[in-house]
Write an enzyme that holds these catalytic residues in place. Structure first.
Site, short mmCIF file in Angstrom:
data_model
loop_
_atom_site.label_atom_id
_atom_site.label_comp_id
_atom_site.label_asym_id
_atom_site.label_seq_id
_atom_site.Cartn_x
_atom_site.Cartn_y
_atom_site.Cartn_z
N HIS A 137 0.76 -1.18 0.05
CA HIS A 137 -0.22 -0.15 0.07
C HIS A 137 0.77 1.38 0.00
O HIS A 137 1.79 1.25 0.57
CB HIS A 137 -0.88 -0.14 1.26
N PRO A 138 0.56 2.17 -0.75
CA PRO A 138 1.21 3.41 -0.82
C PRO A 138 0.51 4.31 0.77
O PRO A 138 -0.34 3.83 1.21
CB PRO A 138 0.61 4.13 -2.04
N ALA B 196 -8.51 7.32 -6.50
CA ALA B 196 -9.96 7.47 -6.08
C ALA B 196 -10.17 7.62 -4.47
O ALA B 196 -10.85 8.33 -4.00
CB ALA B 196 -10.58 6.68 -6.71
N GLU B 197 -9.76 6.37 -3.73
CA GLU B 197 -9.88 6.43 -2.36
C GLU B 197 -9.18 7.58 -1.56
O GLU B 197 -9.77 8.39 -0.77
CB GLU B 197 -9.46 5.13 -1.78
N PHE C 104 0.49 3.11 7.18
CA PHE C 104 -0.91 3.07 7.51
C PHE C 104 -2.02 3.02 6.70
O PHE C 104 -2.07 3.66 5.64
CB PHE C 104 -0.71 4.70 8.37
N VAL D 39 -10.94 4.20 3.46
CA VAL D 39 -11.04 5.73 3.83
C VAL D 39 -12.70 6.12 3.29
O VAL D 39 -13.05 7.37 3.68
CB VAL D 39 -10.18 6.70 2.91
N1 GUN Z 1 -6.85 3.14 2.53
C1 GUN Z 1 -7.41 3.23 1.17
N2 GUN Z 1 -6.69 3.44 0.29
C2 GUN Z 1 -5.56 3.33 0.63
C3 GUN Z 1 -4.33 3.45 0.01
O1 GUN Z 1 -4.12 3.58 -1.03
N3 GUN Z 1 -3.13 3.58 0.95
C4 GUN Z 1 -3.54 3.43 2.29
N4 GUN Z 1 -2.13 3.31 2.98
N5 GUN Z 1 -4.45 3.41 2.88
C5 GUN Z 1 -5.63 3.31 2.13
#
Ligand code: GUN
Length: 169
Positions: A62-63, A81-82, A114, A118
């Site tokens: 995850h970024p 998008a998130e 983390f 979201v």
């Molecule tokens: N929660 C939803 N999308 C992401 C994301 O791209 N990275 C992280 N760290 N949490 C997320």
């Protein structure tokens, strides 16, 4: 018969950069017709059955929220998008500085970024969750992060399969 390549193309990113989750779910046998709920259950089962190192790899794929990749425009479409849905692409300089500091503290403490589903949250909710979770034990936080990854997967499937069932493509 589900076409393997088409299936993995479509669902391989539901667990971030981890197409093996979709592959293992498919190999374990999928119920028909496939619904968001049954596909999510099958993918979650494959994820939970993975060993610790594999789960850690998913977390590490995850970024950071509002991190370097986001700034460089190098997120997957889903992550972009998130993060945008929570306003993380529109932070003030002070908010952004806070995110960078929390990201650095968090990853130093836990060894993975983390992660939080979201959807429906705003930047203040995320900062509050960040500040509270940073005080968790490593074991608690690993479990919480895995649960968030499963929630994110559900939200991604909801967008990929809006009200339809998946048959052959
Ligand atoms: N929660 C939803 N999308 C992401 C994301 O791209 N990275 C992280 N760290 N949490 C997320």
């Amino acid at each position: 018969m589900i076409d393997r390549t088409a299936f993995v193309d479509r669902f391989g990113g539901v667990f971030e950069h981890s197409p093996w989750v979709a592959e293992r779910a498919l190999d374990a046998g999928l119920a028909k017709p496939l619904t968001v709920q049954s596909l999510h259950a099958a993918m979650v089962e494959a994820f939970r059955a993975a060993d610790y190192a594999e789960k850690l790899q998913v977390l590490r794929a995850h970024p950071d929220l509002a991190g370097r990749l986001a700034i460089a425009g190098e997120l997957t479409a889903s992550s972009k998008a998130e993060q945008a849905s929570a306003g993380l692409d529109r932070l003030s300089v002070a908010e952004h500085t806070r995110f960078l500091a929390l990201n650095a503290l968090y990853i130093q403490r836990f060894g993975f970024p983390f992660i939080i589903a979201v959807r429906g949250l705003d930047k203040n909710d995320i900062i509050s969750a960040f500040e509270s979770r940073i005080g968790s034990t490593p074991e608690q936080e690993f479990a919480t992060a895995c649960a968030e990854v499963e929630k994110i997967a559900r939200l991604r499937l909801d967008s990929l399969l809006p009200g339809e069932t998946y048959d052959s493509h």
